[in-house]
Design an enzyme around this catalytic site. Structure first.
Site, PDB file in Angstrom:
ATOM      1  N   GLY A 109      18.441   6.151  19.922  1.00 43.16           N
ATOM      2  CA  GLY A 109      17.709   4.743  20.532  1.00 43.16           C
ATOM      3  C   GLY A 109      16.257   4.794  21.286  1.00 43.16           C
ATOM      4  O   GLY A 109      15.449   4.261  21.247  1.00 43.16           O
ATOM      5  N   LYS A 123      29.902  17.960  20.574  1.00 40.37           N
ATOM      6  CA  LYS A 123      29.461  17.027  20.540  1.00 40.37           C
ATOM      7  C   LYS A 123      30.318  15.726  20.032  1.00 40.37           C
ATOM      8  O   LYS A 123      29.778  16.099  18.478  1.00 40.37           O
ATOM      9  CB  LYS A 123      28.014  16.647  20.523  1.00 40.37           C
ATOM     10  CG  LYS A 123      27.295  15.246  20.352  1.00 40.37           C
ATOM     11  CD  LYS A 123      26.012  14.918  19.949  1.00 40.37           C
ATOM     12  CE  LYS A 123      25.972  13.165  19.510  1.00 40.37           C
ATOM     13  NZ  LYS A 123      24.852  13.076  19.301  1.00 40.37           N
TER      14      LYS A 123
END
Length: 262
Positions: free
Chosen positions: A191, A103
């Protein structure tokens, strides 16, 4: 099974559409239990903040999340330049015996932790050329998402809101545009605050969701991990089922035509 709905990343098939992190837990035991409750099969590890063998005298996180059970997804959290991100991925590949799935995360600002898009594109180009399978964390800009796909990233990971904010999805229209235009998997990252946020992402057609703080920071991380798992499953099923269109007026559940009182 006729109703199979696999999630495929870099040619590998997964059943869970929830990816989870390992940071911010009270201890490794709590992390291990919460990850199990989430049902996740892909677990991301911040190489600059966790020990996966580079420090032999410290506890190894891979004892809690063994690679024979989970797909380990090393990430470049804490990197602020393309150079540092590329170096970190190469270290991960060395420590994990040639592991190529990573990632990519290049932060541009300490206050917002928003991604540095230019540096992310630069690092993605280098890593793909070097044989890495890159899942790239980025803003929710559809044009940047397309550029990352063109570079050769195996997944694009737009943020829902700032990292650790728990605000949930702030711009569903941008996410819809990204989902509609990309061919590679779209994984919402950053988030998420609660299970309903995951359900919304899945109902929009996103392929998966990655989260950490919303589980690890909950009052009961293990119970929250279980809730997140169900949110992902419910949201995906709702997306596949096809919701009714929204209307500005009422529509009776039971029609009156053809009733006994006509």
């Amino acid at each position: 099974m006729a109703d199979r709905d696999p999630f495929i990343i870099a040619g590998r098939e997964y059943h869970s559409r929830l990816l989870v992190g390992t940071g911010k837990y009270r201890d490794m035991e709590q992390a291990q239990t919460a990850i199990q409750a989430s049902g996740a099969e892909i677990v991301t590890i911040a190489l600059r903040r966790s020990n996966i063998g580079q420090n032999p005298d410290e506890p190894n996180l891979l004892d809690a999340v063994p690679p024979d059970r989970y797909t380990i997804l090393p990430n470049t959290a804490g990197c602020y330049t393309a150079k540092d991100a590329v170096r970190t991925c190469r270290l991960a590949r060395e420590l994990l015996d040639g592991h190529s799935l990573v990632k990519l995360e290049v932060i541009g600002d300490e206050h917002t932790l928003y991604p540095d898009v230019r540096a992310t594109l630069e690092a993605a180009e280098q890593l793909v050329a070097d044989g890495f399978e890159v899942m790239a964390y980025t803003s929710d800009d559809p044009i940047i998402a397309l550029r990352l796909q063109e570079i050769g990233c195996v997944a694009v990971m737009p943020l829902a809101a700032p990292i650790g904010s728990g605000l949930g999805i702030q711009n569903r229209y941008n996410l819809l545009e990204i989902v509609d235009r990309l061919d590679v998997p779209v994984v919402v990252d950053a988030g998420v605050g609660t299970a309903s946020d995951i359900a919304v992402a899945m109902e929009l057609g996103c392929d998966a969701v990655l989260l950490n703080t919303a589980i690890a920071g909950a009052q009961d991380p293990v119970l929250m991990a279980s809730a997140m798992r169900k949110g992902a499953e419910a949201g995906r099923e709702a997306y596949r089922a096809g919701r009714i269109p929204k209307k500005r007026y009422a529509s009776a559940s039971s029609p009156i035509e053809g009733t006994f009182f006509d």
